[in-house]
Design a protein around this motif. Structure first.
Motif, PDB file in Angstrom:
ATOM      1  N   MET A  26       0.829  -1.214   0.000  1.00  0.00           N
ATOM      2  CA  MET A  26       0.000   0.000   0.000  1.00  0.00           C
ATOM      3  C   MET A  26       0.864   1.265   0.000  1.00  0.00           C
ATOM      4  O   MET A  26       0.554   2.231  -0.709  1.00  0.00           O
ATOM      5  CB  MET A  26      -0.970  -0.001   1.190  1.00  0.00           C
ATOM      6  CG  MET A  26      -2.095  -1.008   1.016  1.00  0.00           C
ATOM      7  SD  MET A  26      -3.443  -0.768   2.186  1.00  0.00           S
ATOM      8  CE  MET A  26      -2.790  -1.544   3.641  1.00  0.00           C
ATOM      9  N   LEU A  27       1.968   1.246   0.766  1.00  0.00           N
ATOM     10  CA  LEU A  27       2.822   2.445   0.801  1.00  0.00           C
ATOM     11  C   LEU A  27       3.457   2.707  -0.565  1.00  0.00           C
ATOM     12  O   LEU A  27       3.590   3.859  -0.988  1.00  0.00           O
ATOM     13  CB  LEU A  27       3.893   2.311   1.896  1.00  0.00           C
ATOM     14  CG  LEU A  27       3.351   2.467   3.325  1.00  0.00           C
ATOM     15  CD1 LEU A  27       4.440   2.180   4.352  1.00  0.00           C
ATOM     16  CD2 LEU A  27       2.782   3.877   3.550  1.00  0.00           C
ATOM     17  N   LYS A  28       3.795   1.617  -1.257  1.00  0.00           N
ATOM     18  CA  LYS A  28       4.360   1.768  -2.606  1.00  0.00           C
ATOM     19  C   LYS A  28       3.302   2.377  -3.538  1.00  0.00           C
ATOM     20  O   LYS A  28       3.569   3.300  -4.304  1.00  0.00           O
ATOM     21  CB  LYS A  28       4.785   0.381  -3.113  1.00  0.00           C
ATOM     22  CG  LYS A  28       5.798   0.413  -4.209  1.00  0.00           C
ATOM     23  CD  LYS A  28       6.368  -0.983  -4.418  1.00  0.00           C
ATOM     24  CE  LYS A  28       6.890  -1.084  -5.840  1.00  0.00           C
ATOM     25  NZ  LYS A  28       6.928  -2.429  -6.343  1.00  0.00           N
ATOM     26  N   THR A  29       2.078   1.823  -3.450  1.00  0.00           N
ATOM     27  CA  THR A  29       0.987   2.329  -4.295  1.00  0.00           C
ATOM     28  C   THR A  29       0.682   3.791  -3.967  1.00  0.00           C
ATOM     29  O   THR A  29       0.547   4.624  -4.876  1.00  0.00           O
ATOM     30  CB  THR A  29      -0.280   1.461  -4.112  1.00  0.00           C
ATOM     31  OG1 THR A  29       0.038   0.138  -4.526  1.00  0.00           O
ATOM     32  CG2 THR A  29      -1.458   1.980  -4.916  1.00  0.00           C
ATOM     33  N   ILE A  30       0.593   4.112  -2.676  1.00  0.00           N
ATOM     34  CA  ILE A  30       0.278   5.491  -2.261  1.00  0.00           C
ATOM     35  C   ILE A  30       1.360   6.443  -2.776  1.00  0.00           C
ATOM     36  O   ILE A  30       1.065   7.536  -3.262  1.00  0.00           O
ATOM     37  CB  ILE A  30       0.134   5.580  -0.715  1.00  0.00           C
ATOM     38  CG1 ILE A  30      -1.106   4.800  -0.262  1.00  0.00           C
ATOM     39  CG2 ILE A  30       0.063   7.034  -0.249  1.00  0.00           C
ATOM     40  CD1 ILE A  30      -1.156   4.491   1.239  1.00  0.00           C
ATOM     41  N   GLY A  31       2.609   5.999  -2.698  1.00  0.00           N
ATOM     42  CA  GLY A  31       3.727   6.837  -3.163  1.00  0.00           C
ATOM     43  C   GLY A  31       3.672   7.132  -4.642  1.00  0.00           C
ATOM     44  O   GLY A  31       4.202   8.157  -5.101  1.00  0.00           O
ATOM     45  N   SER A  32       3.018   6.250  -5.408  1.00  0.00           N
ATOM     46  CA  SER A  32       3.015   6.460  -6.865  1.00  0.00           C
ATOM     47  C   SER A  32       1.708   7.097  -7.365  1.00  0.00           C
ATOM     48  O   SER A  32       1.531   7.273  -8.573  1.00  0.00           O
ATOM     49  CB  SER A  32       3.253   5.124  -7.582  1.00  0.00           C
ATOM     50  OG  SER A  32       2.147   4.296  -7.335  1.00  0.00           O
TER      51      SER A  32
END
Ligand code: NAP
Length: 222
Positions: free
Chosen positions: A197-203
């Motif tokens: 989720m943090l990767k997705t939120i970052g992108s």
């Protein structure tokens, strides 16, 4: 993300968000209803704040304690499953209200106020929804009121994105995750779900506002 507010971080997915964000150097403000949760958050290095999202007085007190803080991201995680029963048994209004107040009432009460605490243009509001909210993917009515509440949450986020054009609002499914709610039968660890989720939120960018996304970034059907 430099400064993040996590709503509902005493355990499970919220606590894992706090753990990973603190470890990566973010300034983390995180909430818990009880002292044990507040202590766990302090031990991670987060600024711990008391909040029960189902109690308007607690929400009022929490919002005034925030003063002029500005966040890059609000992670709205707090949620309850409620009765696992399906549409063959009636629910009481008390059961319905507890789930609806916690899972959706929270956003209706807090998003308008918290939007002012988000950095304009780049500020993100992420509500943790569930694939069980998806009307198009529904196979049965198990955990009936939970499904109803998360579908309502999705509408709250999607419709709010039409007003708060200065922000980026997303409803996100964490997958089926090993927590008290997800049980040990779940295939995903909280660590993996949260790092996805943090990767997705970052992108995320502005073309994503109002969407219903899976933890890995795939768009989910309403
Ligand atoms: N686990 C899964 O498989 C799964 C799948 C889809 C979606 N989700 C969603 O992910 C989110 C986190 O779930 P989880 O798996 O981490 O569940 P969990 O382990 O049961 O944790 C739920 C969290 O929500 C908090 N909470 C509940 N009611 C609250 C209230 N009135 N005010 C403030 N905080 C409250 C709890 O605080 P207390 O410790 O005070 O109770 C706890 O921190 C929920 O929104 C859930 O619906 C989970």
């Amino acid at each position: 993300m430099k400064k993040v507010l996590i709503i509902g971080a005493s355990r499970g997915i919220g606590l894992e968000f706090a753990r990973q964000l603190c470890a990566s150097g973010s300034l983390v403000f995180a909430t818990s209803r009880d002292q044990e949760g507040l202590d766990r958050l302090k031990a991670l290095g987060a600024k711990a704040l008391q909040l029960d999202v189902a109690k308007p007085k607690s929400t009022e007190h929490f919002l005034s304690a925030l003063k002029a803080e500005r966040f890059d991201c609000v992670l709205h995680v707090a949620g309850v499953l409620g009765p696992r029963s399906d549409a063959t048994s009636a629910l009481t209004f008390a059961q319905f209200d507890e789930v609806m107040h916690t899972n959706v009432g929270c956003v209706v009460q807090m998003l308008p106020a918290l939007a002012k605490h988000l950095t304009p243009v780049h500020g993100k509001w992420i509500s943790i929804s569930s694939v069980m909210a998806s009307i198009s993917l529904t196979q049965d009515s198990a955990a009936w009121v939970y499904k109803i509440s998360k579908a309502a949450l999705n509408m709250a986020i999607h419709s709010a994105s039409k007003e708060h054009k200065e922000l980026l609002l997303v409803a996100m499914s964490p997958g089926w995750v090993q927590t008290d709610m997800g049980t040990s039968a779940a295939p995903l660890s909280a660590k993996k779900s949260v790092s996805n989720m943090l990767k997705t939120i970052g992108s995320l960018d502005h073309s994503d506002t109002g969407k219903f996304l899976n933890h890995d970034g795939l768009e989910l059907g309403w």
